[in-house]
Design a protein around this motif. Sequence first.
Motif, PDB file in Angstrom:
ATOM      1  N   ILE A  13       0.852  -1.199   0.000  1.00 43.15           N
ATOM      2  CA  ILE A  13       0.000   0.000   0.000  1.00 43.15           C
ATOM      3  C   ILE A  13       0.884   1.244   0.000  1.00 43.15           C
ATOM      4  CG2 ILE A  13      -1.667   1.352   1.334  1.00 43.15           C
ATOM      5  CD1 ILE A  13      -2.932  -1.250   2.263  1.00 43.15           C
ATOM      6  N   ALA A  14       1.924   1.219   0.863  1.00 46.46           N
ATOM      7  CA  ALA A  14       2.836   2.365   0.957  1.00 46.46           C
ATOM      8  C   ALA A  14       3.499   2.630  -0.393  1.00 46.46           C
ATOM      9  CB  ALA A  14       3.885   2.110   2.029  1.00 46.46           C
ATOM     10  N   ALA A  15       3.907   1.548  -1.067  1.00 48.83           N
ATOM     11  CA  ALA A  15       4.588   1.706  -2.361  1.00 48.83           C
ATOM     12  C   ALA A  15       3.662   2.385  -3.371  1.00 48.83           C
ATOM     13  CB  ALA A  15       5.032   0.349  -2.883  1.00 48.83           C
ATOM     14  N   TYR A  16       2.405   1.907  -3.457  1.00 46.67           N
ATOM     15  CA  TYR A  16       1.455   2.528  -4.403  1.00 46.67           C
ATOM     16  C   TYR A  16       1.144   3.973  -4.010  1.00 46.67           C
ATOM     17  CZ  TYR A  16       0.455  -1.916  -6.757  1.00 46.67           C
ATOM     18  OH  TYR A  16       0.555  -3.059  -7.493  1.00 46.67           O
ATOM     19  N   LEU A  17       1.077   4.201  -2.689  1.00 43.28           N
ATOM     20  CA  LEU A  17       0.746   5.547  -2.218  1.00 43.28           C
ATOM     21  C   LEU A  17       1.857   6.531  -2.569  1.00 43.28           C
ATOM     22  CD1 LEU A  17      -1.547   6.892  -0.639  1.00 43.28           C
ATOM     23  CD2 LEU A  17      -0.194   6.632   1.436  1.00 43.28           C
ATOM     24  N   ILE A  18       3.094   6.109  -2.290  1.00 45.90           N
ATOM     25  CA  ILE A  18       4.240   6.972  -2.618  1.00 45.90           C
ATOM     26  C   ILE A  18       4.266   7.225  -4.122  1.00 45.90           C
ATOM     27  CG2 ILE A  18       6.769   7.084  -2.695  1.00 45.90           C
ATOM     28  CD1 ILE A  18       6.711   5.437  -0.044  1.00 45.90           C
ATOM     29  N   SER A  20       1.724   7.165  -6.190  1.00 43.75           N
ATOM     30  CA  SER A  20       0.636   8.070  -6.564  1.00 43.75           C
ATOM     31  C   SER A  20       1.024   9.514  -6.319  1.00 43.75           C
ATOM     32  CB  SER A  20      -0.627   7.774  -5.754  1.00 43.75           C
ATOM     33  OG  SER A  20      -0.933   6.415  -5.818  1.00 43.75           O
ATOM     34  N   ILE A  21       1.579   9.757  -5.128  1.00 41.91           N
ATOM     35  CA  ILE A  21       1.903  11.139  -4.750  1.00 41.91           C
ATOM     36  C   ILE A  21       3.024  11.689  -5.629  1.00 41.91           C
ATOM     37  CG2 ILE A  21       2.791  12.614  -2.894  1.00 41.91           C
ATOM     38  CD1 ILE A  21       1.364  10.610  -0.936  1.00 41.91           C
ATOM     39  N   THR A  22       4.102  10.891  -5.769  1.00 42.39           N
ATOM     40  CA  THR A  22       5.239  11.399  -6.548  1.00 42.39           C
ATOM     41  C   THR A  22       4.871  11.548  -8.022  1.00 42.39           C
ATOM     42  OG1 THR A  22       6.046   9.139  -6.657  1.00 42.39           O
ATOM     43  CG2 THR A  22       7.096  10.581  -5.060  1.00 42.39           C
ATOM     44  N   LEU A  23       4.055  10.619  -8.541  1.00 41.20           N
ATOM     45  CA  LEU A  23       3.660  10.719  -9.952  1.00 41.20           C
ATOM     46  C   LEU A  23       2.800  11.958 -10.166  1.00 41.20           C
ATOM     47  CD1 LEU A  23       2.831   7.094 -11.138  1.00 41.20           C
ATOM     48  CD2 LEU A  23       4.620   8.586 -11.996  1.00 41.20           C
ATOM     49  N   GLY A  24       1.906  12.206  -9.205  1.00 38.81           N
ATOM     50  CA  GLY A  24       1.056  13.396  -9.298  1.00 38.81           C
ATOM     51  C   GLY A  24       1.896  14.659  -9.269  1.00 38.81           C
ATOM     52  N   ALA A  25       2.838  14.703  -8.314  1.00 37.29           N
ATOM     53  CA  ALA A  25       3.698  15.880  -8.183  1.00 37.29           C
ATOM     54  C   ALA A  25       4.569  16.056  -9.421  1.00 37.29           C
ATOM     55  CB  ALA A  25       4.568  15.751  -6.934  1.00 37.29           C
ATOM     56  N   ALA A  26       5.115  14.933  -9.913  1.00 37.26           N
ATOM     57  CA  ALA A  26       5.982  15.010 -11.100  1.00 37.26           C
ATOM     58  C   ALA A  26       5.185  15.451 -12.317  1.00 37.26           C
ATOM     59  CB  ALA A  26       6.650  13.666 -11.353  1.00 37.26           C
ATOM     60  N   ALA A  27       3.915  15.005 -12.394  1.00 39.00           N
ATOM     61  CA  ALA A  27       3.087  15.388 -13.537  1.00 39.00           C
ATOM     62  C   ALA A  27       2.885  16.901 -13.563  1.00 39.00           C
ATOM     63  CB  ALA A  27       1.744  14.683 -13.469  1.00 39.00           C
ATOM     64  N   LEU A  28       2.787  17.480 -12.372  1.00 38.74           N
ATOM     65  CA  LEU A  28       2.547  18.927 -12.308  1.00 38.74           C
ATOM     66  C   LEU A  28       3.826  19.745 -12.439  1.00 38.74           C
ATOM     67  CD1 LEU A  28      -0.180  19.078  -9.523  1.00 38.74           C
ATOM     68  CD2 LEU A  28      -0.474  19.533 -11.956  1.00 38.74           C
ATOM     69  N   TRP A  29       4.887  19.270 -11.784  1.00 33.92           N
ATOM     70  CA  TRP A  29       6.078  20.116 -11.722  1.00 33.92           C
ATOM     71  C   TRP A  29       7.338  19.489 -12.288  1.00 33.92           C
ATOM     72  CZ3 TRP A  29       3.176  19.549  -6.987  1.00 33.92           C
ATOM     73  CH2 TRP A  29       2.255  20.591  -6.778  1.00 33.92           C
ATOM     74  N   GLY A  30       7.306  18.174 -12.523  1.00 35.68           N
ATOM     75  CA  GLY A  30       8.561  17.489 -12.848  1.00 35.68           C
ATOM     76  C   GLY A  30       8.939  17.558 -14.320  1.00 35.68           C
ATOM     77  N   SER A 100      -2.246   4.083 -10.060  1.00 36.09           N
ATOM     78  CA  SER A 100      -1.679   3.828  -8.720  1.00 36.09           C
ATOM     79  C   SER A 100      -2.674   4.141  -7.593  1.00 36.09           C
ATOM     80  CB  SER A 100      -0.397   4.633  -8.514  1.00 36.09           C
ATOM     81  OG  SER A 100       0.445   4.474  -9.596  1.00 36.09           O
ATOM     82  N   PRO A 101      -3.378   5.288  -7.632  1.00 38.52           N
ATOM     83  CA  PRO A 101      -4.348   5.531  -6.553  1.00 38.52           C
ATOM     84  C   PRO A 101      -5.445   4.459  -6.525  1.00 38.52           C
ATOM     85  CG  PRO A 101      -3.964   7.536  -7.797  1.00 38.52           C
ATOM     86  CD  PRO A 101      -3.280   6.441  -8.536  1.00 38.52           C
ATOM     87  N   LEU A 102      -5.814   3.925  -7.701  1.00 34.90           N
ATOM     88  CA  LEU A 102      -6.833   2.871  -7.715  1.00 34.90           C
ATOM     89  C   LEU A 102      -6.318   1.620  -7.007  1.00 34.90           C
ATOM     90  CD1 LEU A 102      -8.439   3.117 -11.271  1.00 34.90           C
ATOM     91  CD2 LEU A 102      -9.475   3.644  -9.069  1.00 34.90           C
ATOM     92  N   ALA A 103      -5.031   1.324  -7.190  1.00 32.03           N
ATOM     93  CA  ALA A 103      -4.421   0.176  -6.507  1.00 32.03           C
ATOM     94  C   ALA A 103      -4.408   0.421  -5.002  1.00 32.03           C
ATOM     95  CB  ALA A 103      -3.011  -0.054  -7.033  1.00 32.03           C
ATOM     96  N   VAL A 104      -4.115   1.668  -4.608  1.00 27.83           N
ATOM     97  CA  VAL A 104      -4.136   2.023  -3.178  1.00 27.83           C
ATOM     98  C   VAL A 104      -5.533   1.780  -2.619  1.00 27.83           C
ATOM     99  CG1 VAL A 104      -3.907   3.910  -1.508  1.00 27.83           C
ATOM    100  CG2 VAL A 104      -2.302   3.746  -3.421  1.00 27.83           C
ATOM    101  N   LEU A 105      -6.523   2.242  -3.382  1.00 23.60           N
ATOM    102  CA  LEU A 105      -7.923   2.122  -2.978  1.00 23.60           C
ATOM    103  C   LEU A 105      -8.306   0.649  -2.806  1.00 23.60           C
ATOM    104  CD1 LEU A 105      -9.580   4.758  -2.765  1.00 23.60           C
ATOM    105  CD2 LEU A 105     -10.841   3.993  -4.782  1.00 23.60           C
TER     106      LEU A 105
END
Lengths: 275, 434
Positions: A13-18, A20-30, A100-105
């Motif tokens: 769960i932690a792996a998917y969560l991390i 999700s967050i990093t992919l989201g952040a990278a999509a916006l700023w990376g 990834s968020p769907l996997a977390v869910l």
Amino acid sequence: MGQAVIILLVATIAAYLILSITLGAAALWGREALKRALARGIWLAVALHTALLIARWVDSGHFPAANTFETMMLFSWILAAAYAIMQTVFQNYSLGMFVSPLAVLGLSFAFFTTNKASGLVPILKSKWLYFHVPFAFTAYAFFTLAFVSALAYFLKEYFLKVKRAPSRLKLPALDWLDTMSYRFVSMGFPLLTIAIVTGAIWSMNVDDAFWLWNPKQTWSFILWVVYGVYLHTRAVRGMRGRGTNIVLILGFVVMLITFLGVNFLSKDMHGTFFN
Amino acid sequence: MVIVVKGLNHYSAPVTVREKFALPESALGQASAELAQRSPVQEALLLCTCNRTELYVCAPTYHDTLSIINRFIAERFGVDPDTAESQKWFFSYRGGEAAEHLFRVSCGLDSMIVGEGQVLAQVKAAYQHAMEEHATGEILNSLFNQAIKVGKRARTETAICRNPVSVAQTAIDMARQIFSDLKGKNVLIVGAGKMCEVACNHLKNLGPCNITVANRTLSKAQDTAAVLGATPASIDKVPALLESADVVISSTAAPHFIIHYADVRKAVQRRRGRPLYIADIAVPRDVDPDVAKLSSVFLYNIDDLKTVVQKNLEKRRKEIVKVETIIMQELGEWDAWMSGREAVPVLTHFRSKIESIREKELRKAMKKFGHLSDEDQQAITLLTRAITNKILHQPTVRLKEAAADNDGAAYMEALKKLFDLEPADGGDNNGERK
């Protein structure tokens, strides 16, 4: 439940969560290179997830599809693995932030349900479990991917309409998303057909009837019709774009009812997971 | 030897002034040759684009050169650049600064649209013309070759020219947000003007697609289509063509709408949901803005595209620092080459001075040693030569090294002082005295 399973579950769960967050952040700023590097991280999460499934299988002694805990684990594994393969084949990394968020869910859902490794209910002790369930779940995974692609389609369409494309969230071209949805459904539909047929055979073995119009069978049939209509309008009638993508959203809702909703309500073998 | 550049550009002078100093490309070579012949100028090159006129000159001294350039400008263009009024239009740089200026020009940092590619081609052409007329020599050849190299590096190693900043190009790039691949797509271009040509050329870079050019006068559509490898159509076919088109780019001079809401709606009904992208780059607009309300139709007008152009320009501006780093690297290389080159005359002078001392002293000594045999005299001559060569060897090597490391100037100054080598270049001072 074994200690190893709990640890692996939390780690996955932690792996998917991390991710999700990093992919989201990278999509916006990376940058593009960072996004690609991060997206490949899905393989790491899938590897952990595989270990989790094996640990659970060893722990319980049966194929992990006996209760909600196991089905959610198995389903999200198929979803993530199917996405990871697609990402590698098409060299496109943009849908990972939705998958990834769907996997977390899915895994969190598993985490909060009864998770004791119960013995297999006698009714499920059948070789058909190994055919019927994987086919059904893989079909569901592809329909979920088609839904994700359709969501991205509407998001992209919105950005294009309000003249904010290319937006920060660099989504692929509209027609690419449309084509990907079609590909996903083209793979999911035959698998669903097989799942329905194997389900009918199993039903014959258990209840001496191929088709009983129980809620699961009825909704599976509706699901089959919805995606059948989608494929027909696209392939035969040459429809594209908005309308066909709305069908995909509808299809996903029907899929959720078929996959999960029915189980809560029914008291047959599908319902046994939740009791 | 010093490089001097004097000129004016869109920063220093308004267009009303710049146009007085414009030269057609065909005249550049001849003008460069004319300037190169004015003593003491040794090499010259004229660069003229719509945003700049610049004169590059290579001569032994700075001050003298500037007055020659001024005279040349006054004669050639009929405007004296040295009056109180005209002085403010001009800039001039020398040495390393002149090289840096040229590098900035070739990279497109000095252009109105940062990173535009045209200027590099213009620098190349100006250099070609001047070289053909033998107006350039070793130094300007080397400088301009390096400027072209820097321009190429800036464009391949940074994103300075990556995002399109012309409206027509941006209009087509926007289509790729909807269609991942334009290959095999139907592109309808309405209006056979300049925009059509730019758009077609950009489309060709992106892969083969089916282009239809529609125009009010069919003959013009046919002419343009023939040149661009497209299908011609008359303008009243446009509503029918909307059904099969994927991309529409409209840029006519019509005072009214060419593409109406009803036409597009009818087309959309038959398109089975396929997205339609319409770029309206005409002023006044060609496409009814209500068209944007239709489902699966994406209408972009010139203002929408200009917003994208602005964003792309900002992205380019962010690359300037990277380009400047490249320019600094190349400038270092250039300075090393120039100083190494400058070391040659000083060294030659140094060696000839030592040699003349040796010969003088040897002659004096030989008068006393007349009684010696030819063989012995020969031995003494060889001895003196061996001594001077041994003494000269180390400083020569060291000076060449220092010149390449940019320390050359100080060493050469020291050498000149220590051995009283002034003036290094005999002929120049005569010129200054004139």
